[in-house]
Design a protein around this motif. Structure first.
Motif, mmCIF file in Angstrom:
data_model
loop_
_atom_site.group_PDB
_atom_site.id
_atom_site.type_symbol
_atom_site.label_atom_id
_atom_site.label_comp_id
_atom_site.label_asym_id
_atom_site.label_seq_id
_atom_site.Cartn_x
_atom_site.Cartn_y
_atom_site.Cartn_z
ATOM 1 N N ASP A 1 -4.527 -3.334 -9.074
ATOM 2 C CA ASP A 1 -4.610 -2.873 -10.463
ATOM 3 C C ASP A 1 -3.391 -2.051 -10.881
ATOM 4 O OD1 ASP A 1 -6.983 -4.165 -10.905
ATOM 5 O OD2 ASP A 1 -8.242 -2.382 -10.669
ATOM 6 N N LYS A 2 -2.652 -1.528 -9.900
ATOM 7 C CA LYS A 2 -1.445 -0.761 -10.211
ATOM 8 C C LYS A 2 -0.195 -1.636 -10.277
ATOM 9 C CE LYS A 2 -0.793 3.394 -9.317
ATOM 10 N NZ LYS A 2 -0.465 4.714 -8.712
ATOM 11 N N LYS B 1 -8.357 -4.274 -4.594
ATOM 12 C CA LYS B 1 -8.347 -4.330 -6.063
ATOM 13 C C LYS B 1 -7.705 -3.080 -6.656
ATOM 14 C CE LYS B 1 -11.048 -5.193 -10.201
ATOM 15 N NZ LYS B 1 -9.932 -4.735 -10.981
ATOM 16 N N ARG B 2 -7.983 -1.928 -6.071
ATOM 17 C CA ARG B 2 -7.370 -0.682 -6.562
ATOM 18 C C ARG B 2 -5.849 -0.765 -6.487
ATOM 19 N NH1 ARG B 2 -4.829 3.568 -4.758
ATOM 20 N NH2 ARG B 2 -4.990 2.946 -2.586
ATOM 21 N N ILE B 3 -5.337 -1.271 -5.374
ATOM 22 C CA ILE B 3 -3.890 -1.430 -5.206
ATOM 23 C C ILE B 3 -3.354 -2.426 -6.224
ATOM 24 C CG2 ILE B 3 -2.094 -2.259 -3.636
ATOM 25 C CD1 ILE B 3 -3.929 -1.200 -1.325
ATOM 26 N N ASP C 1 0.761 4.009 -2.946
ATOM 27 C CA ASP C 1 0.164 5.318 -2.649
ATOM 28 C C ASP C 1 1.154 6.408 -2.235
ATOM 29 O OD1 ASP C 1 -2.263 4.287 -3.286
ATOM 30 O OD2 ASP C 1 -3.072 4.306 -1.263
ATOM 31 N N HIS D 1 0.836 -1.198 0.000
ATOM 32 C CA HIS D 1 0.000 0.000 0.000
ATOM 33 C C HIS D 1 0.875 1.254 0.000
ATOM 34 C CE1 HIS D 1 -2.614 3.115 1.800
ATOM 35 N NE2 HIS D 1 -3.567 2.502 1.114
ATOM 36 N N ALA E 1 -12.628 -3.438 -2.521
ATOM 37 C CA ALA E 1 -12.436 -2.382 -3.524
ATOM 38 C C ALA E 1 -11.046 -1.746 -3.387
ATOM 39 C CB ALA E 1 -13.521 -1.313 -3.392
ATOM 40 N N GLU E 2 -10.593 -1.551 -2.155
ATOM 41 C CA GLU E 2 -9.265 -0.962 -1.918
ATOM 42 C C GLU E 2 -8.166 -1.938 -2.331
ATOM 43 O OE1 GLU E 2 -6.333 1.839 -0.404
ATOM 44 O OE2 GLU E 2 -8.212 1.873 -1.524
ATOM 45 N N TYR F 1 -7.385 -5.034 3.638
ATOM 46 C CA TYR F 1 -8.204 -3.928 3.145
ATOM 47 C C TYR F 1 -9.552 -4.419 2.595
ATOM 48 C CZ TYR F 1 -3.704 -1.607 3.427
ATOM 49 O OH TYR F 1 -2.514 -1.103 3.883
#
Length: 133
Positions: A52-53, A48-50, A14, A10, A45-46, A42
């Protein structure tokens, strides 16, 4: 450990590289170094967001360059950390002296795992080619 791993990833995404579209992440095969660790820490959704990067690559289980680092850290622990070192500055001096000594002696790792072994044991990782007539 899984939670620590998730927090580090994370932080990587970020805080260290927020502007990156994709981050190539090379990891060993430690059981906590899995995408599931992010979902444990997490909300989905959080996580998956991480993810995806990330462009995740795992090192081979056999013959990983990380084995050399692990061997070095193990030797350093046995040869240098067998006592209390009171300050970070002294630890830094000890580490530098230990590394200089190992380099001066040209210490090396003698690998037992040969190319022939790799071709046999890692056969499933090699690309498959077909010959057309």
């Amino acid at each position: 450990m899984a939670m620590d791993f998730a927090e580090v990833v994370h932080h990587l995404v970020d805080d260290l590289y927020p502007q990156a579209e994709k981050i190539a992440l090379v990891m060993d095969n430690l059981n906590t170094h899995r995408i599931g660790s992010l979902y444990k820490k997490y909300p989905p959704a959080e996580a998956k967001r991480i993810l995806d990067k990330l462009d995740i690559h795992y090192t081979p289980k056999h013959g990983s360059w990380l084995n050399m680092a692990e061997i070095g850290l193990n030797l350093f622990s046995k040869q240098c950390l067998n006592r209390r070192i009171p300050t970070i500055e002294e630890l830094d001096r000890e580490l530098k002296a230990w590394c200089e000594d190992r380099n001066r002696q040209s210490m090396a790792i003698k690998w037992q795992f040969t190319t022939a072994d790799a071709r046999t044991k890692l056969y499933s990782l090699y690309p498959k080619f077909t010959v057309e007539n």
